[in-house]
Write a protein that holds these residues in place. Structure first.
Motif, PDB file in Angstrom:
ATOM      1  N   ILE A   1      21.832  79.068 -29.417  1.00 16.78           N
ATOM      2  CA  ILE A   1      20.546  79.438 -28.828  1.00 16.78           C
ATOM      3  C   ILE A   1      20.563  80.934 -28.568  1.00 16.78           C
ATOM      4  O   ILE A   1      21.536  81.461 -28.030  1.00 16.78           O
ATOM      5  N   GLU A   2      19.492  81.595 -28.977  1.00 24.21           N
ATOM      6  CA  GLU A   2      19.379  83.028 -28.778  1.00 24.21           C
ATOM      7  C   GLU A   2      18.256  83.351 -27.799  1.00 24.21           C
ATOM      8  O   GLU A   2      17.260  82.629 -27.721  1.00 24.21           O
ATOM      9  N   ILE A   3      18.426  84.442 -27.074  1.00 23.90           N
ATOM     10  CA  ILE A   3      17.381  85.026 -26.244  1.00 23.90           C
ATOM     11  C   ILE A   3      17.396  86.518 -26.511  1.00 23.90           C
ATOM     12  O   ILE A   3      18.454  87.160 -26.411  1.00 23.90           O
ATOM     13  N   ALA A   4      16.237  87.061 -26.880  1.00 20.01           N
ATOM     14  CA  ALA A   4      16.096  88.505 -27.068  1.00 20.01           C
ATOM     15  C   ALA A   4      15.118  89.019 -26.020  1.00 20.01           C
ATOM     16  O   ALA A   4      14.077  88.407 -25.787  1.00 20.01           O
ATOM     17  N   CYS A   5      15.465  90.123 -25.386  1.00 13.75           N
ATOM     18  CA  CYS A   5      14.553  90.712 -24.399  1.00 13.75           C
ATOM     19  C   CYS A   5      14.708  92.230 -24.403  1.00 13.75           C
ATOM     20  O   CYS A   5      15.766  92.757 -24.729  1.00 13.75           O
ATOM     21  N   ALA A   6      13.624  92.889 -24.047  1.00 13.02           N
ATOM     22  CA  ALA A   6      13.602  94.347 -24.058  1.00 13.02           C
ATOM     23  C   ALA A   6      14.724  94.910 -23.192  1.00 13.02           C
ATOM     24  O   ALA A   6      15.057  94.359 -22.134  1.00 13.02           O
TER      25      ALA A   6
ATOM     26  N   LYS B   1      26.961  75.877 -28.240  1.00  9.07           N
ATOM     27  CA  LYS B   1      27.103  74.553 -27.616  1.00  9.07           C
ATOM     28  C   LYS B   1      28.451  74.447 -26.917  1.00  9.07           C
ATOM     29  O   LYS B   1      28.534  73.922 -25.804  1.00  9.07           O
ATOM     30  N   SER B   2      29.503  74.951 -27.528  1.00 11.52           N
ATOM     31  CA  SER B   2      30.852  74.860 -26.937  1.00 11.52           C
ATOM     32  C   SER B   2      31.005  75.695 -25.687  1.00 11.52           C
ATOM     33  O   SER B   2      31.942  75.485 -24.912  1.00 11.52           O
ATOM     34  N   GLU B   3      30.078  76.620 -25.434  1.00 18.27           N
ATOM     35  CA  GLU B   3      30.144  77.476 -24.253  1.00 18.27           C
ATOM     36  C   GLU B   3      29.249  76.977 -23.108  1.00 18.27           C
ATOM     37  O   GLU B   3      29.322  77.491 -22.007  1.00 18.27           O
ATOM     38  N   ASN B   4      28.413  75.997 -23.396  1.00 11.17           N
ATOM     39  CA  ASN B   4      27.467  75.509 -22.397  1.00 11.17           C
ATOM     40  C   ASN B   4      28.222  74.707 -21.339  1.00 11.17           C
ATOM     41  O   ASN B   4      28.858  73.703 -21.645  1.00 11.17           O
ATOM     42  N   SER B   5      28.148  75.161 -20.109  1.00 10.91           N
ATOM     43  CA  SER B   5      28.928  74.531 -19.041  1.00 10.91           C
ATOM     44  C   SER B   5      28.192  73.388 -18.353  1.00 10.91           C
ATOM     45  O   SER B   5      28.770  72.686 -17.536  1.00 10.91           O
ATOM     46  N   ASN B   6      26.903  73.212 -18.613  1.00 10.14           N
ATOM     47  CA  ASN B   6      26.172  72.133 -17.941  1.00 10.14           C
ATOM     48  C   ASN B   6      25.771  71.056 -18.895  1.00 10.14           C
ATOM     49  O   ASN B   6      25.142  71.060 -19.788  1.00 10.14           O
TER      50      ASN B   6
ATOM     51  N   PHE C   1      17.860  93.561 -26.378  1.00 10.40           N
ATOM     52  CA  PHE C   1      19.212  93.026 -26.361  1.00 10.40           C
ATOM     53  C   PHE C   1      19.147  91.615 -26.925  1.00 10.40           C
ATOM     54  O   PHE C   1      18.200  90.875 -26.646  1.00 10.40           O
ATOM     55  N   LEU C   2      20.158  91.235 -27.698  1.00 12.62           N
ATOM     56  CA  LEU C   2      20.255  89.875 -28.221  1.00 12.62           C
ATOM     57  C   LEU C   2      21.413  89.171 -27.522  1.00 12.62           C
ATOM     58  O   LEU C   2      22.559  89.638 -27.565  1.00 12.62           O
ATOM     59  N   PHE C   3      21.074  88.068 -26.847  1.00 10.83           N
ATOM     60  CA  PHE C   3      22.048  87.215 -26.170  1.00 10.83           C
ATOM     61  C   PHE C   3      22.140  85.897 -26.930  1.00 10.83           C
ATOM     62  O   PHE C   3      21.155  85.439 -27.512  1.00 10.83           O
ATOM     63  N   SER C   4      23.313  85.269 -26.898  1.00 10.67           N
ATOM     64  CA  SER C   4      23.445  83.939 -27.507  1.00 10.67           C
ATOM     65  C   SER C   4      24.360  83.056 -26.670  1.00 10.67           C
ATOM     66  O   SER C   4      25.214  83.523 -25.925  1.00 10.67           O
ATOM     67  N   LEU C   5      24.134  81.753 -26.828  1.00 12.40           N
ATOM     68  CA  LEU C   5      24.969  80.731 -26.184  1.00 12.40           C
ATOM     69  C   LEU C   5      25.269  79.682 -27.234  1.00 12.40           C
ATOM     70  O   LEU C   5      24.352  79.200 -27.915  1.00 12.40           O
TER      71      LEU C   5
ATOM     72  N   PRO D   1      19.677  85.119 -19.145  1.00 11.62           N
ATOM     73  CA  PRO D   1      20.849  84.762 -19.979  1.00 11.62           C
ATOM     74  C   PRO D   1      22.172  85.183 -19.362  1.00 11.62           C
ATOM     75  O   PRO D   1      23.179  84.493 -19.538  1.00 11.62           O
ATOM     76  N   LYS D   2      22.178  86.286 -18.631  1.00 11.00           N
ATOM     77  CA  LYS D   2      23.424  86.704 -17.981  1.00 11.00           C
ATOM     78  C   LYS D   2      23.894  85.664 -16.965  1.00 11.00           C
ATOM     79  O   LYS D   2      25.076  85.331 -16.913  1.00 11.00           O
ATOM     80  N   ARG D   3      22.962  85.141 -16.158  1.00 11.75           N
ATOM     81  CA  ARG D   3      23.311  84.118 -15.164  1.00 11.75           C
ATOM     82  C   ARG D   3      23.844  82.847 -15.827  1.00 11.75           C
ATOM     83  O   ARG D   3      24.641  82.130 -15.231  1.00 11.75           O
ATOM     84  N   LEU D   4      23.365  82.564 -17.027  1.00 11.60           N
ATOM     85  CA  LEU D   4      23.713  81.314 -17.705  1.00 11.60           C
ATOM     86  C   LEU D   4      24.845  81.491 -18.714  1.00 11.60           C
ATOM     87  O   LEU D   4      25.066  80.627 -19.566  1.00 11.60           O
ATOM     88  N   ASN D   5      25.570  82.599 -18.601  1.00  8.46           N
ATOM     89  CA  ASN D   5      26.764  82.855 -19.416  1.00  8.46           C
ATOM     90  C   ASN D   5      26.500  83.018 -20.907  1.00  8.46           C
ATOM     91  O   ASN D   5      27.381  82.750 -21.730  1.00  8.46           O
ATOM     92  N   PHE D   6      25.284  83.452 -21.260  1.00  2.00           N
ATOM     93  CA  PHE D   6      25.034  83.855 -22.642  1.00  2.00           C
ATOM     94  C   PHE D   6      25.868  85.113 -22.905  1.00  2.00           C
ATOM     95  O   PHE D   6      26.159  85.878 -21.983  1.00  2.00           O
TER      96      PHE D   6
END
Length: 179
Positions: free
Chosen positions: A128-133, A174-179, A168-172, A143-148
């Motif tokens: 899963i990706e999140i891009a934001c200015a 499946k193997s990194e998802n803690s919840n 900035f491009l963030f990604s998470l 994404p930072k709070r969710l460990n992306f």
């Protein structure tokens, strides 16, 4: 589709009947939203939201992403969704927005986490990706709070108000998802 977050908060597929309520949220936060979202200035009526929601409904039927309202006690407080789904590579990207009066209350962090869990569990996606200015600190904090993981900068990715913005491009994974 409905994704329950907690006893008072849930995500639900957008409906055409939501257009007026969502337009009112846009209208009341137009100045803050237009800093980061290119569609705000083109959204002049509830019928513009309704037209967009129809494309969202069509996209969901085509199994290529969807948009959801974020609801608190039955009242819409924001929007979140998957831009598109790359089924071959098992990835998607998430977009979201909140009106100014609903910022800083944890709605978006909980909503992104719930949607990530849904994507990994129900859609069997891997990335899963999140891009934001780069200047949109509030959006980056999600994404930072969710460990992306921050992967890098997408230079001049989007034009907002006539200005090219880096993202900035963030990604998470499946193997990194803690919840």
């Amino acid at each position: 589709m409905k994704i329950q977050i907690d006893s008072t908060t849930y995500l639900e597929t957008v409906k055409l009947s939501d257009a007026k309520e969502v337009f009112d949220l846009v209208e009341n936060s137009r100045d803050s939203l237009r800093q980061w979202l290119p569609w705000v200035d083109f959204t002049k009526s509830a019928s513009d939201i309704e037209s967009y929601f129809q494309t969202c409904i069509d996209r969901k039927k085509a199994n290529n992403g969807f948009d959801l309202t974020i609801n608190l006690n039955g009242k819409i407080v924001g929007i979140i969704g998957l831009h598109k789904i790359d089924h071959l590579n098992k990835l998607t990207s998430i977009g979201y927005w909140l009106p100014k009066q609903n910022e800083g209350k944890g709605f978006m962090t909980k909503s992104v986490q719930a949607l990530c869990n849904y994507c990994f569990t129900n859609l069997n996606l891997n990335r899963i990706e999140i891009a934001c200015a780069t200047d949109n600190i509030k959006s980056q904090n999600i994404p930072k709070r969710l460990n992306f993981k921050l992967e890098g900068t997408l230079r001049q990715r989007e034009i907002i108000n006539g200005k090219h913005l880096d993202h900035f491009l963030f990604s998470l994974l499946k193997s990194e998802n803690s919840n």
